[in-house]
Write an enzyme that holds these catalytic residues in place. Sequence first.
Site, mmCIF file in Angstrom:
data_model
loop_
_atom_site.group_PDB
_atom_site.id
_atom_site.type_symbol
_atom_site.label_atom_id
_atom_site.label_comp_id
_atom_site.label_asym_id
_atom_site.label_seq_id
_atom_site.Cartn_x
_atom_site.Cartn_y
_atom_site.Cartn_z
ATOM 1 C CG HIS A 1 11.772 -29.669 9.401
ATOM 2 N ND1 HIS A 1 12.709 -29.591 8.397
ATOM 3 C CD2 HIS A 1 12.207 -28.827 10.381
ATOM 4 C CE1 HIS A 1 13.674 -28.744 8.746
ATOM 5 N NE2 HIS A 1 13.389 -28.265 9.950
ATOM 6 C CE1 TYR B 1 2.396 -7.888 -32.142
ATOM 7 C CE2 TYR B 1 2.824 -8.603 -34.394
ATOM 8 C CZ TYR B 1 2.093 -8.692 -33.224
ATOM 9 O OH TYR B 1 1.052 -9.580 -33.142
ATOM 10 C CD GLN C 1 -2.497 -13.780 -32.965
ATOM 11 O OE1 GLN C 1 -2.610 -12.776 -33.666
ATOM 12 N NE2 GLN C 1 -2.763 -14.985 -33.415
ATOM 13 C CB SER D 1 -16.388 -41.079 -2.538
ATOM 14 O OG SER D 1 -16.322 -42.331 -3.176
HETATM 15 N N1 ARG Z 1 -3.695 -10.190 -33.117
HETATM 16 C C1 ARG Z 1 -2.445 -9.551 -33.013
HETATM 17 C C2 ARG Z 1 -1.840 -9.790 -31.607
HETATM 18 O O1 ARG Z 1 -2.536 -10.185 -30.749
HETATM 19 C C3 ARG Z 1 -2.596 -8.094 -33.225
HETATM 20 C C4 ARG Z 1 -1.397 -7.414 -33.836
HETATM 21 C C5 ARG Z 1 -1.208 -7.898 -35.209
HETATM 22 N N2 ARG Z 1 -0.099 -7.236 -35.810
HETATM 23 C C6 ARG Z 1 0.458 -7.669 -36.920
HETATM 24 N N3 ARG Z 1 1.484 -7.020 -37.364
HETATM 25 N N4 ARG Z 1 0.045 -8.759 -37.524
HETATM 26 O O2 ARG Z 1 -0.671 -9.571 -31.390
#
Ligand code: ARG
Length: 492
Positions: free
Chosen positions: A158, A319, A324, A279
């Site tokens: 503490h 994806y 990104q 400072s």
């Molecule tokens: N610049 C993209 C990223 O960093 C790469 C992959 C792009 N893929 C796509 N289907 N647009 O994720």
Amino acid sequence: MQEDVVRRGRLSGERVPGIKQFLSSMDADRSIAEADLLVDIAHLLMLKRQGVIDHDNAVAIMRVLLGMHGTGVPEEAFSDHFEDIHAGIESVLIAAAGEGAGGRLHIGRSRNDEVAACIRLHLRDELLGQMGSLVKLREVLLGCAQQHRDSFMPGFTHFQHAQPTTLAHHLLAYEQAFSRDFDRLHEAYARVNQSPLGAAAFASSGYRIDRDYTARLLGFDGIIMNTMDAVATRDFALEVLSDLSIMMATVSRLCEELVLWSSSFTGFVSLDDQFCSTSSIMPQKKNPDTAEIMRAKAGSVAGAYTAALVITKGLPMSYNRDLQELTPHLWRGARDAATSLHLLPGMISGARFDIARMKTEAGRGMSTATDVADLLVREYNIPFRTAHSIVGRAVRNGTLEIKTLDVAAVEITGKTLSERGLTEKQVISALSVEDSVAMRDHPGGPAPSATAEAIALAREKLNRDQKITDSKIKGVRHTIETMLTDAGRLIQ
Ligand code: ARG
């Protein structure tokens, strides 16, 4: 300027710069440009070996790729004209080798598996760098602990004086935490170093590609089996950011202590001038700015982790472009952690500890009261809770002298301690900082004999960790060099 070979077929019209920039990952892609060339080279060697691409086309492409590898990815590939570095490099390749050859490199793959592979390759290097830095940091902590096995100081709970300890014991606590950070990064490495290549967009490819071969060429330890998972997951990045956040939380605690200890309230330590600022108005000031910035970096790394985690939450398979947006957080978190780890050992080894001042404080705040209670238990068979009450009452009454203890004992038990045989000499010895510490010689305790053993054990693990790191760095380097030699042979 090269045309963006990815967009030209399906999409028409120039985009306003605002949209281009909004969609571009170019800034963050600087981190993966070199990895992208390695991925290209591996992919090409695989296509050639599988007979998907003929010798002449493979040679034409490889010439340009190795050229770029030798001179560095050309600036034109980073133009914000391209969506990302993958489109940039492919466009430069096609401009140099012609579409007849260069237009074939993207057979059987997608930017989705490509980018995931690049991130993993670069992150692998980052991890090895951080593992190496952790080894150095622990080395410095162990060296400093070795010097300070007999340097007494107050231990706190503490942030109140609690019991005496040694500076060695305190520094070893940090070394142990950083040793676990090493283990966490080492474990994360195993999951980072897996190849997503061959997943293409997500469903793999109709060509006779060889996923294991590209994985081997690039020094991955295996492949991400499910091709949808391979492009969709960033859990490996979250894991690393989480591990780095935990590590930085410890860095921040250590920095917080250096800030506290260097205040004139405490006066335990003086940091080397190069880690401090002054400072603009108060000429006497020496401020521990490096430790403060490091403390703040822990917040930035945790912020990077939080951002990355929340970006992935709620994304459908597989994806999505959202991914990104995660990558810059990964590199920022890794960089903030790396720069801190890089500076911290010097800040510790350059610190001058005021041993006399620490020793004075070690005995303050009745920090050996526990030892007096323990004495009553051991020598006079008083139950610990009763002894705790007697000593607590004496503290309330202002001192731990035998007179005060007797008064307290009468209040609590109706009987003095002197009557039971307690002597002043025993009390004085129980109050001694040195004795208090020396008695605590269990494994991991503060006694100089215990810290000597702890340092020896920690050094053994440190040596093992150093070997693990060195052999991984060597292994990865050797594999990449071998691949580049194969690639060079192709174009001879
Ligand atoms: N610049 C993209 C990223 O960093 C790469 C992959 C792009 N893929 C796509 N289907 N647009 O994720």
